[in-house]
Write a protein that holds these residues in place. Structure first.
Motif, PDB file in Angstrom:
ATOM      1  N   VAL A 778       0.855  -1.209   0.000  1.00  0.00           N
ATOM      2  CA  VAL A 778       0.000   0.000   0.000  1.00  0.00           C
ATOM      3  C   VAL A 778       0.880   1.244   0.000  1.00  0.00           C
ATOM      4  O   VAL A 778       0.671   2.187  -0.771  1.00  0.00           O
ATOM      5  CB  VAL A 778      -0.925  -0.007   1.242  1.00  0.00           C
ATOM      6  CG1 VAL A 778      -1.656   1.327   1.359  1.00  0.00           C
ATOM      7  CG2 VAL A 778      -1.925  -1.149   1.170  1.00  0.00           C
ATOM      8  N   ASN A 791      -5.655   2.688  -2.221  1.00  0.00           N
ATOM      9  CA  ASN A 791      -6.915   2.444  -1.506  1.00  0.00           C
ATOM     10  C   ASN A 791      -7.489   1.067  -1.827  1.00  0.00           C
ATOM     11  O   ASN A 791      -7.973   0.359  -0.944  1.00  0.00           O
ATOM     12  CB  ASN A 791      -7.945   3.517  -1.850  1.00  0.00           C
ATOM     13  CG  ASN A 791      -7.662   4.798  -1.083  1.00  0.00           C
ATOM     14  OD1 ASN A 791      -7.253   4.746   0.070  1.00  0.00           O
ATOM     15  ND2 ASN A 791      -7.848   5.936  -1.708  1.00  0.00           N
ATOM     16  N   MET A 794      -5.530  -1.495  -0.049  1.00  0.00           N
ATOM     17  CA  MET A 794      -5.829  -1.482   1.387  1.00  0.00           C
ATOM     18  C   MET A 794      -7.122  -2.254   1.659  1.00  0.00           C
ATOM     19  O   MET A 794      -7.209  -3.023   2.627  1.00  0.00           O
ATOM     20  CB  MET A 794      -5.957  -0.033   1.875  1.00  0.00           C
ATOM     21  CG  MET A 794      -6.292   0.096   3.340  1.00  0.00           C
ATOM     22  SD  MET A 794      -5.159  -0.776   4.408  1.00  0.00           S
ATOM     23  CE  MET A 794      -3.850   0.397   4.591  1.00  0.00           C
ATOM     24  N   ALA A 795      -8.106  -2.073   0.785  1.00  0.00           N
ATOM     25  CA  ALA A 795      -9.375  -2.793   0.980  1.00  0.00           C
ATOM     26  C   ALA A 795      -9.140  -4.305   0.911  1.00  0.00           C
ATOM     27  O   ALA A 795      -9.628  -5.072   1.743  1.00  0.00           O
ATOM     28  CB  ALA A 795     -10.376  -2.359  -0.080  1.00  0.00           C
ATOM     29  N   LEU A 798      -7.341  -5.498   4.060  1.00  0.00           N
ATOM     30  CA  LEU A 798      -8.195  -5.617   5.247  1.00  0.00           C
ATOM     31  C   LEU A 798      -9.135  -6.811   5.139  1.00  0.00           C
ATOM     32  O   LEU A 798      -9.581  -7.346   6.152  1.00  0.00           O
ATOM     33  CB  LEU A 798      -9.002  -4.331   5.452  1.00  0.00           C
ATOM     34  CG  LEU A 798      -8.191  -3.160   6.008  1.00  0.00           C
ATOM     35  CD1 LEU A 798      -8.989  -1.895   6.006  1.00  0.00           C
ATOM     36  CD2 LEU A 798      -7.695  -3.457   7.413  1.00  0.00           C
ATOM     37  N   LEU A 807      -2.529  -2.327   9.727  1.00  0.00           N
ATOM     38  CA  LEU A 807      -3.283  -2.004   8.507  1.00  0.00           C
ATOM     39  C   LEU A 807      -4.394  -1.011   8.806  1.00  0.00           C
ATOM     40  O   LEU A 807      -4.593  -0.027   8.092  1.00  0.00           O
ATOM     41  CB  LEU A 807      -3.879  -3.275   7.898  1.00  0.00           C
ATOM     42  CG  LEU A 807      -2.887  -4.179   7.171  1.00  0.00           C
ATOM     43  CD1 LEU A 807      -3.569  -5.438   6.700  1.00  0.00           C
ATOM     44  CD2 LEU A 807      -2.257  -3.461   5.972  1.00  0.00           C
ATOM     45  N   TRP A 808      -5.115  -1.260   9.886  1.00  0.00           N
ATOM     46  CA  TRP A 808      -6.210  -0.329  10.240  1.00  0.00           C
ATOM     47  C   TRP A 808      -5.659   1.062  10.520  1.00  0.00           C
ATOM     48  O   TRP A 808      -6.233   2.076  10.122  1.00  0.00           O
ATOM     49  CB  TRP A 808      -6.970  -0.857  11.456  1.00  0.00           C
ATOM     50  CG  TRP A 808      -8.024  -1.857  11.108  1.00  0.00           C
ATOM     51  CD1 TRP A 808      -7.973  -3.192  11.322  1.00  0.00           C
ATOM     52  CD2 TRP A 808      -9.280  -1.614  10.457  1.00  0.00           C
ATOM     53  NE1 TRP A 808      -9.108  -3.799  10.852  1.00  0.00           N
ATOM     54  CE2 TRP A 808      -9.942  -2.848  10.319  1.00  0.00           C
ATOM     55  CE3 TRP A 808      -9.907  -0.476   9.983  1.00  0.00           C
ATOM     56  CZ2 TRP A 808     -11.196  -2.973   9.736  1.00  0.00           C
ATOM     57  CZ3 TRP A 808     -11.159  -0.597   9.392  1.00  0.00           C
ATOM     58  CH2 TRP A 808     -11.790  -1.833   9.267  1.00  0.00           C
ATOM     59  N   GLU A 810      -3.052   2.456   9.310  1.00  0.00           N
ATOM     60  CA  GLU A 810      -2.700   3.117   8.048  1.00  0.00           C
ATOM     61  C   GLU A 810      -3.967   3.536   7.307  1.00  0.00           C
ATOM     62  O   GLU A 810      -4.039   4.615   6.724  1.00  0.00           O
ATOM     63  CB  GLU A 810      -1.877   2.142   7.190  1.00  0.00           C
ATOM     64  CG  GLU A 810      -1.304   2.761   5.931  1.00  0.00           C
ATOM     65  CD  GLU A 810      -0.093   3.661   6.196  1.00  0.00           C
ATOM     66  OE1 GLU A 810       0.350   4.326   5.268  1.00  0.00           O
ATOM     67  OE2 GLU A 810       0.396   3.705   7.355  1.00  0.00           O
ATOM     68  N   ALA A 811      -5.000   2.650   7.372  1.00  0.00           N
ATOM     69  CA  ALA A 811      -6.259   2.923   6.640  1.00  0.00           C
ATOM     70  C   ALA A 811      -6.907   4.213   7.122  1.00  0.00           C
ATOM     71  O   ALA A 811      -7.482   4.964   6.335  1.00  0.00           O
ATOM     72  CB  ALA A 811      -7.205   1.750   6.822  1.00  0.00           C
ATOM     73  N   GLU A 815      -7.750   7.769   4.484  1.00  0.00           N
ATOM     74  CA  GLU A 815      -9.042   8.407   4.213  1.00  0.00           C
ATOM     75  C   GLU A 815      -8.882   9.920   4.136  1.00  0.00           C
ATOM     76  O   GLU A 815      -7.921  10.480   4.666  1.00  0.00           O
ATOM     77  CB  GLU A 815     -10.025   8.094   5.357  1.00  0.00           C
ATOM     78  CG  GLU A 815     -10.393   6.644   5.483  1.00  0.00           C
ATOM     79  CD  GLU A 815     -11.311   6.173   4.376  1.00  0.00           C
ATOM     80  OE1 GLU A 815     -12.012   7.009   3.781  1.00  0.00           O
ATOM     81  OE2 GLU A 815     -11.309   4.967   4.090  1.00  0.00           O
ATOM     82  N   LYS A 823     -13.645   5.914  10.249  1.00  0.00           N
ATOM     83  CA  LYS A 823     -12.717   4.806  10.009  1.00  0.00           C
ATOM     84  C   LYS A 823     -12.054   4.394  11.323  1.00  0.00           C
ATOM     85  O   LYS A 823     -11.875   3.205  11.595  1.00  0.00           O
ATOM     86  CB  LYS A 823     -11.653   5.266   8.999  1.00  0.00           C
ATOM     87  CG  LYS A 823     -10.901   4.129   8.356  1.00  0.00           C
ATOM     88  CD  LYS A 823     -11.755   3.393   7.360  1.00  0.00           C
ATOM     89  CE  LYS A 823     -10.984   2.399   6.547  1.00  0.00           C
ATOM     90  NZ  LYS A 823     -11.857   1.658   5.651  1.00  0.00           N
TER      91      LYS A 823
END
Length: 935
Positions: A778, A791, A794-795, A798, A807-808, A810-811, A815, A823
């Motif tokens: 990512v 993005n 990332m989806a 996850l 990961l969360w 970074e997510a 956004e 998020k």
């Protein structure tokens, strides 16, 4: 035979018509139903009917339905009556239609048909003529255009395409109706025209509705201009408008059936005073009143009835009624304490005193009334007087004695207590209070007396032990506690371990260390099974630490170590306890005993050496390691500790010799790695490369060696050799995530983005569900500026690793700002206790400038995972920006104690060749300085 071949006979009913009213499947519960396809499509009332030439009034479905309804309802009006024919339509159409009606109808229908056939030909001819005539007058639209339709065959394709579209024929205003816009005229418009001197109409508040036209050009009604200037005073215009409105409203309101103008403010205040403070239902109050009244009348000597009645009235705001009721109650129940106390509560100051005085006359033995009487007095001397009077009447009440003693000076209190213990010899509190006030000798006597009177109370014994300790007789303390347990057991008291430990904690907090330790030693082993001892004692020690009773915990550890001298885990726990809560000397003393008992426990030796080294005593640390080495020959840990000690103190030659020795006597991958690292950090690149090659002959599946080889080549700008080293390493260690990282970053640095991407995809295939690799993919796209690809990745990531905190975290920051909060809520639901997610939330609050919240989340993060260096660095950076000097120091100090080892940003600095000798604090500053607030 044929029938046998056929199976069964043919069913007799097959092919016959179904009986009347038969619904298939009804017997098994299936019911017939109707669908749209049975009854035709649904029609709107405004739809045209199928008949295109229906006469007006029958052209839509709605019209037809209306007609049918009208036909259904019989019209028995006089206009519908014909002398010869009777009513038009059937008179009995609404009646039931029976069998004989059906027969009659059939006969009539047959007659009609017969009669009809006679005239059929003539009638049909006539109808045909009529239709033709009608069509001549009114041809169908189809016929009117039939000639043009025929000509359509000759129209070419170009002509057909050039026919204009049919637009909306109405003009624009009809198509888009708009509301008329009314714009209020601005004040500047008035003032401009006012100066240009024209007539104006305005309102004079004083003249009511008269005087609308002012005859003066250029001026308004007096009072609306501010004197001396030619400007318009808008405020006054507003006031005038309000006055006018007011007058109109008051005229209207007065004219409504004799209603007068009510003053609204006064009206509300009047209402307010009428509202009871009770918020419940009025009818409930009435019911309660009735009930209580009947209770009082049927049983007037029942105190709760009077109290409840008085309280009900008090709640509904009728204080006087409540007071009258309760006074009546005191007459009816003169011996009830509760009623008298309630009466004293409801009455104001002096009346309350009078009520209490009455109560005392009726009940001279009531302690609560006396206490209430003392509370009502404001003057200390008056209070003392009341309590002394009370004690004359009730000398056995501990509560009265305590209240009286609290008001006295120490000397008088001592005299009073000596009397109190005579009156109440079974009250432990009074005995202990007296012992506290007495001198050492007298206190001993008092406590001995107390023991005689109350042989079953442990507090007296513990107080005696504290007393001895306070006067320096520590050897007596142990004896007293032992005697206490023997004596209490003899008197049939069960020794409750938890209670005693609690007492010990209290002794600890009061500073009586010897007593506390003696109590722990005495009770720690009571009531515990052999096999549960170690586990229970460790739990006890932890709970003591949690309650802040450090001496208790120390005593528990000391006892545990006496019982289990060879248990490494107990020694370790005790050592960590001393490290966190004790002094350096206490830790070192403990570790010396520990290594004597467990010489094979390397950790204990290393802790001792480290403690000496941190104190700056290098030779002592060396000698400890030498002793450790004798106990554990060829131990990798101790070799490496010795090397670290030398290299940190700049004794590089000694470190090299030690490593050479270690390589020959205890060769392990770590020893080789440290050897390479030492040469590399000292700048001997060739030596490092040689050692690396030699190491890889023995340990080719140790990924760190491959990493070092590649990084050394990178440092020398040999990109191809570095790539080769990484690739070889990955063949041997395909599951080493760090090697994949290094290779992809190398390609990225050279500008080979596609190659880097391919490497990471391959790595994800080899190591499925690896959050770190997904994260790197990512970030690779993000660094390349391809945010939408980042993005999507990332989806996917996850989906594959739904519970990965990194990961969360970074997510959240991938956004856009407005969506980050939602998020972060999702992230917290998935990974509630993940330090990376907590850190992301802290950063989020920081970016929104919510300083206190951000600090809370940072603290939470470093508490959950003190080993995460990134969290400390971000926290430190945050405090540098928003905190005080003390807060910054606090974070730095806590970070140095935690000695974090992990974290992406942290390791990038701490593992860097140039920073190899830096302490935790320096690395913290360095990492913090490199953090940019881009989030």
């Amino acid at each position: 035979n044929g029938s046998v071949l056929m199976g069964t006979e043919k069913k007799p009913f097959l092919g016959m018509p179904a009986p009347l009213g038969y619904v298939p499947g009804l017997g098994r519960g299936a019911t017939g139903f109707t669908t749209r396809s049975d009854i035709g499509p649904a029609r709107d009332a405004n739809d045209p009917v199928d008949d295109r030439h229906a006469p007006p009034g029958k052209r839509t479905v709605g019209d037809q339905m209306k007609k049918n309804q009208e036909e259904d309802e019989e019209d028995l009006n006089d206009t519908n009556y014909d002398e010869f024919n009777g009513y038009a339509g059937s008179l009995f159409s609404s009646g039931p239609y029976e069998k004989d009606d059906e027969e009659a109808d059939a006969i009539y229908a047959a007659l009609d048909k017969r009669m009809d056939e006679r005239r059929k030909e003539r009638r049909e001819l006539r109808e045909k003529e009529e239709i033709e005539k009608y069509r001549m007058e009114r041809p169908k639209i189809q016929q009117q255009f039939s000639d043009l339709k025929r000509k359509l065959a000759e129209v070419s394709e170009e002509e057909w395409l050039s026919i204009p579209e049919v637009g909306d024929a109405r003009n624009k205003r009809q198509r888009n109706p708009r509301h008329e816009k009314l714009t209020p005229v601005p004040d500047s418009f008035f003032s401009k025209h006012l100066q240009s001197g024209e007539n104006h109409s305005s309102v004079d508040p004083l003249q009511g509705l008269g005087g609308l036209n002012t005859p003066y050009p250029g001026s308004m009604t007096p009072g609306l201009m501010t004197p001396g200037t030619g400007e318009l005073d808008m405020r006054k215009i507003g006031q005038a408008r309000n006055t006018l409105m007011d007058m109109r409203l008051s005229q209207v309101s007065d004219s409504v059936s004799g209603q007068t103008v009510v003053d609204p403010k006064g009206y509300l205040t009047d209402l307010n005073s009428m509202i009871p403070t009770y918020g419940g239902d009025i009818s409930d109050i009435k019911k309660a009143r009735l009930l209580l009244k009947s209770v009082r009348e049927t049983n007037p000597h029942h105190p709760p009835a009077w109290i409840a009645s008085a309280r009900l009235e008090e709640v509904t705001g009728k204080l006087q009624v409540a007071r009258n009721l309760i006074m009546k109650g005191t007459e009816m129940c003169p011996k009830s304490e509760d009623v008298w106390l309630e009466a004293a509560r409801l009455q104001p100051g002096d009346t309350a005193k009078a009520v209490v005085a009455q109560a005392v006359r009726h009940m001279p033995q009531s302690v609560r009334v006396y206490i209430r009487a003392a509370e009502l007095e404001t003057d200390i001397r008056a209070k003392k007087r009341v309590l002394r009077k009370a004690l004359e009447n009730v000398s056995k009440s501990v509560r009265l004695w305590k209240a009286a003693v609290e008001l006295e000076e120490p000397e008088d209190a001592r005299i009073m207590l000596s009397r109190a213990v005579e009156c109440c010899p079974t009250s432990v509190e009074l005995w202990l209070a007296l012992a506290r006030l007495e001198t050492y000798e007298n206190a001993r006597r008092v406590l001995n007396k107390a023991r005689e009177n109350i042989p079953t109370d442990r507090h007296i014994w513990i107080t005696a032990a504290k007393l001895e300790e306070a006067n320096g007789n520590t050897q007596m303390v142990e004896k007293i506690i032992d005697r206490a347990i023997t004596s209490l057991r003899a008197n049939g008291v069960e020794i409750n371990r938890d209670q005693w430990i609690q007492d010990a904690e209290e002794c600890d907090k009061a500073g009586s260390v010897a007593t506390c330790q003696a109590v722990i030693r005495a009770v720690i082993g009571i009531g515990i099974e052999e096999e549960d001892r170690k586990h229970t004692w460790m739990e006890d020690a932890d709970s003591c630490v949690a309650h802040g009773a450090l001496e208790c915990a120390r005593a528990i550890y000391a006892h545990a170590l006496q019982v289990f001298p060879s248990k490494k885990s107990v020694w370790l726990r005790a050592a960590y306890f001393e490290k966190n809560h004790g002094t350096r000397s206490s830790l070192e003393a403990l570790l010396q005993r520990a290594v004597a008992h467990c010489p094979k426990a390397e950790v204990l030796w290393l802790m001792g050496a480290k403690s000496k080294w941190l104190a700056g005593d290098v030779p002592a640390a060396r000698s400890i390691l030498a002793l450790a080495f004798q106990a554990n020959p060829n131990s990798e840990e101790i070799w490496l500790a010795a090397v670290k000690l030398e290299s940190e103190n700049n004794e590089y030659e000694r470190a090299r010799r030690l490593l050479a020795k270690a390589r020959s006597s205890a060769p392990t991958a770590r020893v080789f790695m440290k050897s390479v690292k030492l040469e590399w950090v000292l700048g001997n690149i060739e030596a490092a490369q040689d050692l690396c090659t030699e190491a890889l002959k023995h340990y080719e599946d140790f990924p760190k060696l491959w990493m070092m080889r590649g990084q050394i080549e990178e440092q020398c700008e040999n990109m191809d050799k570095a790539r080769e080293a990484y690739n070889q390493g990955l063949k041997k260690c395909p599951h080493s995530v760090a090697l994949w990282f290094l290779l992809s970053r190398l390609e990225e640095r050279v500008g080979q983005l596609t190659r880097a991407r391919a490497i990471l995809e391959k790595s994800r295939l080899k190591n499925p569900q690896c959050a770190d690799l997904w994260l790197e993919s990512v970030r690779l796209e993000y660094r390349a500026g391809l945010k939408n690809i980042a993005n999507t990745l990332m989806a996917k990531a996850l989906q594959e690793c739904p519970n990965s905190g990194i990961l969360w975290a970074e997510a959240v920051f991938l956004e856009a700002r407005p969506q980050r909060k939602t998020k972060s809520v999702d992230a917290l639901k998935k990974c509630e206790h993940d330090p990376h997610v907590l850190l992301a939330v802290a950063k989020l609050f920081w970016s929104e400038r919510k300083i206190t919240k951000s600090r809370e989340w940072f603290l939470r993060t470093v508490k959950i995972e003190p080993d995460l260096g990134d969290a400390w660095a971000l926290f430190y950076k945050f405090e540098l920006q928003h905190g005080t000097q003390e807060q910054q120091e606090e974070v730095r100090k806590r970070c140095e104690n935690a000695e974090p080892r992990h974290g992406e940003l942290w390791c990038a600095e701490s593992k860097h060749v140039l920073n190899w000798q830096k302490k935790t604090g320096e690395i913290l500053e360095q990492v913090a300085s490199k953090i940019k607030n881009t989030f």
